[in-house]
Design a protein around this motif. Sequence first.
Motif, PDB file in Angstrom:
ATOM      1  N   GLU A 160      38.426  32.295  74.119  1.00 36.00           N
ATOM      2  CA  GLU A 160      38.224  32.380  72.681  1.00 36.00           C
ATOM      3  C   GLU A 160      36.961  33.176  72.375  1.00 36.00           C
ATOM      4  O   GLU A 160      35.935  33.004  73.034  1.00 36.00           O
ATOM      5  N   ASP A 161      37.043  34.034  71.403  1.00 32.24           N
ATOM      6  CA  ASP A 161      35.903  34.811  70.927  1.00 32.24           C
ATOM      7  C   ASP A 161      36.000  34.805  69.405  1.00 32.24           C
ATOM      8  O   ASP A 161      36.807  35.537  68.834  1.00 32.24           O
ATOM      9  N   ILE A 162      35.194  33.969  68.751  1.00 30.22           N
ATOM     10  CA  ILE A 162      35.366  33.674  67.332  1.00 30.22           C
ATOM     11  C   ILE A 162      34.076  33.970  66.573  1.00 30.22           C
ATOM     12  O   ILE A 162      32.986  33.577  67.005  1.00 30.22           O
ATOM     13  N   ARG A 163      34.214  34.649  65.456  1.00 30.54           N
ATOM     14  CA  ARG A 163      33.103  34.807  64.531  1.00 30.54           C
ATOM     15  C   ARG A 163      33.434  34.065  63.242  1.00 30.54           C
ATOM     16  O   ARG A 163      34.478  34.321  62.626  1.00 30.54           O
ATOM     17  N   ALA A 164      32.555  33.154  62.842  1.00 34.95           N
ATOM     18  CA  ALA A 164      32.734  32.410  61.598  1.00 34.95           C
ATOM     19  C   ALA A 164      32.049  33.154  60.463  1.00 34.95           C
ATOM     20  O   ALA A 164      30.887  33.553  60.579  1.00 34.95           O
ATOM     21  N   HIS A 165      32.788  33.361  59.367  1.00 30.21           N
ATOM     22  CA  HIS A 165      32.278  34.043  58.185  1.00 30.21           C
ATOM     23  C   HIS A 165      32.275  33.080  56.997  1.00 30.21           C
ATOM     24  O   HIS A 165      33.154  32.220  56.888  1.00 30.21           O
ATOM     25  N   VAL A 166      31.329  33.260  56.104  1.00 38.32           N
ATOM     26  CA  VAL A 166      31.283  32.489  54.862  1.00 38.32           C
ATOM     27  C   VAL A 166      31.604  33.422  53.703  1.00 38.32           C
ATOM     28  O   VAL A 166      31.004  34.498  53.575  1.00 38.32           O
ATOM     29  N   PHE A 167      32.554  33.011  52.858  1.00 36.69           N
ATOM     30  CA  PHE A 167      32.945  33.795  51.682  1.00 36.69           C
ATOM     31  C   PHE A 167      32.950  32.899  50.455  1.00 36.69           C
ATOM     32  O   PHE A 167      33.212  31.691  50.556  1.00 36.69           O
ATOM     33  N   SER A 168      32.708  33.486  49.300  1.00 34.72           N
ATOM     34  CA  SER A 168      32.951  32.747  48.073  1.00 34.72           C
ATOM     35  C   SER A 168      34.450  32.478  47.972  1.00 34.72           C
ATOM     36  O   SER A 168      35.263  33.244  48.512  1.00 34.72           O
ATOM     37  N   SER A 169      34.825  31.407  47.301  1.00 36.73           N
ATOM     38  CA  SER A 169      36.250  31.118  47.158  1.00 36.73           C
ATOM     39  C   SER A 169      36.957  32.255  46.426  1.00 36.73           C
ATOM     40  O   SER A 169      38.095  32.612  46.758  1.00 36.73           O
ATOM     41  N   HIS A 170      36.272  32.868  45.460  1.00 37.43           N
ATOM     42  CA  HIS A 170      36.862  33.981  44.717  1.00 37.43           C
ATOM     43  C   HIS A 170      37.171  35.148  45.645  1.00 37.43           C
ATOM     44  O   HIS A 170      38.261  35.744  45.575  1.00 37.43           O
ATOM     45  N   GLU A 171      36.221  35.500  46.510  1.00 37.54           N
ATOM     46  CA  GLU A 171      36.436  36.625  47.420  1.00 37.54           C
ATOM     47  C   GLU A 171      37.580  36.339  48.386  1.00 37.54           C
ATOM     48  O   GLU A 171      38.399  37.224  48.680  1.00 37.54           O
ATOM     49  N   ALA A 172      37.658  35.101  48.888  1.00 37.87           N
ATOM     50  CA  ALA A 172      38.721  34.753  49.827  1.00 37.87           C
ATOM     51  C   ALA A 172      40.090  34.880  49.166  1.00 37.87           C
ATOM     52  O   ALA A 172      41.044  35.397  49.769  1.00 37.87           O
ATOM     53  N   ILE A 173      40.203  34.428  47.926  1.00 34.64           N
ATOM     54  CA  ILE A 173      41.475  34.526  47.209  1.00 34.64           C
ATOM     55  C   ILE A 173      41.821  35.984  46.929  1.00 34.64           C
ATOM     56  O   ILE A 173      42.984  36.388  47.011  1.00 34.64           O
ATOM     57  N   GLU A 174      40.816  36.808  46.638  1.00 33.10           N
ATOM     58  CA  GLU A 174      41.057  38.229  46.433  1.00 33.10           C
ATOM     59  C   GLU A 174      41.597  38.882  47.706  1.00 33.10           C
ATOM     60  O   GLU A 174      42.389  39.828  47.638  1.00 33.10           O
ATOM     61  N   MET A 175      41.194  38.382  48.879  1.00 34.84           N
ATOM     62  CA  MET A 175      41.670  38.961  50.130  1.00 34.84           C
ATOM     63  C   MET A 175      43.140  38.646  50.377  1.00 34.84           C
ATOM     64  O   MET A 175      43.806  39.339  51.150  1.00 34.84           O
ATOM     65  N   ILE A 176      43.662  37.611  49.732  1.00 36.53           N
ATOM     66  CA  ILE A 176      45.104  37.389  49.763  1.00 36.53           C
ATOM     67  C   ILE A 176      45.793  38.429  48.887  1.00 36.53           C
ATOM     68  O   ILE A 176      46.794  39.036  49.270  1.00 36.53           O
ATOM     69  N   ARG A 177      45.223  38.661  47.707  1.00 38.81           N
ATOM     70  CA  ARG A 177      45.832  39.602  46.763  1.00 38.81           C
ATOM     71  C   ARG A 177      45.926  41.016  47.335  1.00 38.81           C
ATOM     72  O   ARG A 177      46.908  41.716  47.127  1.00 38.81           O
ATOM     73  N   ASP A 178      44.884  41.434  48.072  1.00 36.28           N
ATOM     74  CA  ASP A 178      44.908  42.815  48.573  1.00 36.28           C
ATOM     75  C   ASP A 178      45.422  42.926  50.011  1.00 36.28           C
ATOM     76  O   ASP A 178      45.441  44.006  50.581  1.00 36.28           O
ATOM     77  N   GLY A 179      45.857  41.810  50.589  1.00 35.39           N
ATOM     78  CA  GLY A 179      46.510  41.853  51.891  1.00 35.39           C
ATOM     79  C   GLY A 179      45.605  41.757  53.093  1.00 35.39           C
ATOM     80  O   GLY A 179      46.086  41.804  54.228  1.00 35.39           O
ATOM     81  N   ARG A 180      44.299  41.617  52.882  1.00 31.28           N
ATOM     82  CA  ARG A 180      43.410  41.483  54.044  1.00 31.28           C
ATOM     83  C   ARG A 180      43.633  40.172  54.772  1.00 31.28           C
ATOM     84  O   ARG A 180      43.395  40.074  55.979  1.00 31.28           O
ATOM     85  N   ILE A 181      44.066  39.143  54.066  1.00 25.90           N
ATOM     86  CA  ILE A 181      44.473  37.878  54.683  1.00 25.90           C
ATOM     87  C   ILE A 181      45.984  37.801  54.555  1.00 25.90           C
ATOM     88  O   ILE A 181      46.524  37.762  53.443  1.00 25.90           O
TER      89      ILE A 181
END
Length: 206
Positions: A160-181
């Motif tokens: 396993e090689d994992i990097r943990a990132h912190v995002f605002s909830s707004h930014e995380a939801i936007e990443m669903i909208r634009d396909g990054r998640i």
Amino acid sequence: MTSPFQFSASDVHIERRETVFQGFFRLDKLWLTHARFDGKNMPVFTRELFIRGDATCVLPYDPVRDEVVLLEQFRLGALGRDQSPWLLELVAGMNEDGETPEEVARREGQEEAGLTFRSLERICDYLVSPGGTSELVHLYCGLVSAESAGGLYGMEHEHEDIRAHVFSSHEAIEMIRDGRINNAAAIIALQWLQLNRSRLRNEVGL
């Protein structure tokens, strides 16, 4: 109109089953028949079934800071797509024998992100891809403090090689909208958060 769910597992008959591959994962071949909606029985046919076991996924959420913690790691199944095979995902792990999903959630929170969940709220259980795999995911939201979250994690002996990132909830939801998640567990959990964010923040007095 006929109601759904008229059939049950007793309406399926497995004639034969054999394991055709056993490695990191297992693949079984089944010969089976089942009842049909027209009252007849399906002729015996074959299917391959990917035996993966159950898993638990957790969306770490800090209601005070209104932030989520997402994990970035390489995923072989995304290789060859028109995207990076390093995905942003939830805390996740396979359920071992005798473990409850809550125990898996707390163990993986520590191992993959250095997080201790104050509480866990069940989102849902869902079948990942029931046309070909047995995997069921237990999905949770875990309340945490994200103040010092982030960094490198993972069990080296499990590659396993994992990097943990912190995002605002707004930014995380936007990443669903634009396909990054674009993985199911993260999409479901973040959309659930979008519906429940105000309640979770109100419960801590915000």
